[in-house]
Write a protein that holds these residues in place. Structure first.
Motif, PDB file in Angstrom:
ATOM      1  N   UNK A  27       0.829  -1.202   0.000  1.00  0.00           N
ATOM      2  CA  UNK A  27       0.000   0.000   0.000  1.00  0.00           C
ATOM      3  C   UNK A  27       0.866   1.257   0.000  1.00  0.00           C
ATOM      4  N   UNK A  28       1.935   1.253   0.791  1.00  0.00           N
ATOM      5  CA  UNK A  28       2.819   2.420   0.851  1.00  0.00           C
ATOM      6  C   UNK A  28       3.484   2.679  -0.494  1.00  0.00           C
ATOM      7  N   UNK A  29       3.985   1.626  -1.136  1.00  0.00           N
ATOM      8  CA  UNK A  29       4.612   1.782  -2.443  1.00  0.00           C
ATOM      9  C   UNK A  29       3.635   2.394  -3.443  1.00  0.00           C
ATOM     10  N   UNK A  30       2.437   1.812  -3.511  1.00  0.00           N
ATOM     11  CA  UNK A  30       1.439   2.291  -4.457  1.00  0.00           C
ATOM     12  C   UNK A  30       1.002   3.718  -4.142  1.00  0.00           C
ATOM     13  N   UNK A  31       0.849   4.020  -2.868  1.00  0.00           N
ATOM     14  CA  UNK A  31       0.420   5.370  -2.473  1.00  0.00           C
ATOM     15  C   UNK A  31       1.414   6.420  -2.951  1.00  0.00           C
ATOM     16  N   UNK A  32       2.695   6.134  -2.794  1.00  0.00           N
ATOM     17  CA  UNK A  32       3.705   7.115  -3.202  1.00  0.00           C
ATOM     18  C   UNK A  32       3.732   7.305  -4.714  1.00  0.00           C
ATOM     19  N   UNK A  33       3.591   6.240  -5.474  1.00  0.00           N
ATOM     20  CA  UNK A  33       3.574   6.369  -6.930  1.00  0.00           C
ATOM     21  C   UNK A  33       2.328   7.131  -7.383  1.00  0.00           C
ATOM     22  N   UNK A  34       1.185   6.811  -6.818  1.00  0.00           N
ATOM     23  CA  UNK A  34      -0.062   7.491  -7.189  1.00  0.00           C
ATOM     24  C   UNK A  34       0.015   8.975  -6.831  1.00  0.00           C
ATOM     25  N   UNK A  35       0.572   9.295  -5.666  1.00  0.00           N
ATOM     26  CA  UNK A  35       0.708  10.702  -5.280  1.00  0.00           C
ATOM     27  C   UNK A  35       1.613  11.450  -6.251  1.00  0.00           C
ATOM     28  N   UNK A  36       2.684  10.806  -6.694  1.00  0.00           N
ATOM     29  CA  UNK A  36       3.557  11.438  -7.680  1.00  0.00           C
ATOM     30  C   UNK A  36       2.807  11.724  -8.982  1.00  0.00           C
ATOM     31  N   UNK A  37       2.094  10.726  -9.481  1.00  0.00           N
ATOM     32  CA  UNK A  37       1.388  10.901 -10.747  1.00  0.00           C
ATOM     33  C   UNK A  37       0.365  12.024 -10.665  1.00  0.00           C
ATOM     34  N   UNK A  62      -6.757   8.915  -5.673  1.00  0.00           N
ATOM     35  CA  UNK A  62      -7.296  10.228  -5.375  1.00  0.00           C
ATOM     36  C   UNK A  62      -8.774  10.217  -5.793  1.00  0.00           C
ATOM     37  N   UNK A  63      -9.600  11.117  -5.235  1.00  0.00           N
ATOM     38  CA  UNK A  63     -11.042  11.043  -5.488  1.00  0.00           C
ATOM     39  C   UNK A  63     -11.436  11.037  -6.955  1.00  0.00           C
ATOM     40  N   UNK A  64     -10.678  11.739  -7.805  1.00  0.00           N
ATOM     41  CA  UNK A  64     -11.062  11.823  -9.213  1.00  0.00           C
ATOM     42  C   UNK A  64     -10.243  10.901 -10.113  1.00  0.00           C
ATOM     43  N   UNK A  65      -9.487   9.978  -9.524  1.00  0.00           N
ATOM     44  CA  UNK A  65      -8.638   9.092 -10.323  1.00  0.00           C
ATOM     45  C   UNK A  65      -9.429   7.869 -10.781  1.00  0.00           C
ATOM     46  N   UNK A  66      -9.566   7.657 -12.090  1.00  0.00           N
ATOM     47  CA  UNK A  66     -10.285   6.473 -12.551  1.00  0.00           C
ATOM     48  C   UNK A  66      -9.499   5.189 -12.290  1.00  0.00           C
ATOM     49  N   UNK A  67     -10.235   4.120 -12.044  1.00  0.00           N
ATOM     50  CA  UNK A  67      -9.629   2.806 -11.813  1.00  0.00           C
ATOM     51  C   UNK A  67     -10.142   1.856 -12.882  1.00  0.00           C
ATOM     52  N   UNK A  68      -9.230   1.213 -13.588  1.00  0.00           N
ATOM     53  CA  UNK A  68      -9.590   0.244 -14.611  1.00  0.00           C
ATOM     54  C   UNK A  68      -9.256  -1.156 -14.104  1.00  0.00           C
ATOM     55  N   UNK A  69     -10.262  -2.014 -14.036  1.00  0.00           N
ATOM     56  CA  UNK A  69      -9.995  -3.403 -13.669  1.00  0.00           C
ATOM     57  C   UNK A  69      -9.559  -4.161 -14.912  1.00  0.00           C
ATOM     58  N   UNK A  70      -8.461  -4.897 -14.786  1.00  0.00           N
ATOM     59  CA  UNK A  70      -7.880  -5.614 -15.918  1.00  0.00           C
ATOM     60  C   UNK A  70      -7.813  -7.099 -15.588  1.00  0.00           C
TER      61      UNK A  70
END
Length: 200
Positions: A27-37, A62-70
């Motif tokens: 979760x920490x790894x993903x959070x930091x990458x998402x925050x950067x983007x 983030x609230x407006x970030x779309x999520x695509x299930x693959x």
């Protein structure tokens, strides 16, 4: 104006540092990458995740970030269905201290090349990310960021020069990779806090 999207591919993480629970680490790894983007200029962001890992996307988006299930955590799957964009990049979500400049360099060659790749620095095969013009070139293979390399794309391309290789960066795929983390790079607060023992 060119519309660009950078997709964080929340693929599997199979290790964590001693004393750190795997789910917290991932979760920490993903959070930091998402925050950067989310702070990048002139690009939109999205997340790609398998249905089993939807919880992770919901935890870090983030609230407006779309999520695509693959159906599988591959570059090709993450690039599918990105309608309305001219260019897209898919990056691994285990590079918490990734500089935004490195992502900019991944996208830049798309003005003259259909595909660009950033390799993983350090030991082992793999890619940090792949960028391409949309629609996705028909010759682009189903890529696993953990095992593919620039040569795999160049072999698949109509001409090797169709694939630009841009500066790479390290990913945290094992204990030895921790030494590559750069404390001078701003950001990666979640990973930094977890490693220093200050995150619950």
């Amino acid at each position: 104006m060119v519309r660009r999207v950078v997709v964080a591919l929340l693929g599997p993480v199979t290790w964590s540092p001693p004393g750190v629970e795997l789910t917290q680490w991932r979760t920490a790894l993903a959070e930091d990458v998402v925050d950067l983007l989310a702070t990048l200029a002139e690009v939109e962001t999205a997340l790609a995740v398998t249905p089993a890992d939807r919880w992770l996307a919901d935890a870090v988006r983030w609230p407006d970030t779309p999520v695509h299930e693959v159906p599988e955590p591959t570059v090709t799957a993450a690039l599918a269905g990105l309608d309305g964009y001219d260019q897209a990049a898919v990056v691994a979500a285990d590079a918490p201290d990734l500089p935004g400049l490195t992502l900019g360099k991944l996208l830049r060659p798309l003005t003259s090349r259909p595909v660009a790749v950033a390799p993983v620095e350090g030991s082992g095969a793999g890619l940090l990310g792949v960028a391409c013009r949309l629609p996705v070139p028909g010759w682009l293979p189903a890529l696993d960021l953990n095992v593919a390399g620039p040569a795999d794309l160049r072999r698949a391309a109509p001409a090797p020069t169709d694939v630009a290789v841009t500066p790479g960066w390290h990913r945290l795929r094992g204990p030895a990779d921790l030494a590559a983390l750069d404390p001078a790079v701003e950001g990666w607060e979640a990973t930094r806090a977890l490693l220093s023992g200050h995150r619950p």
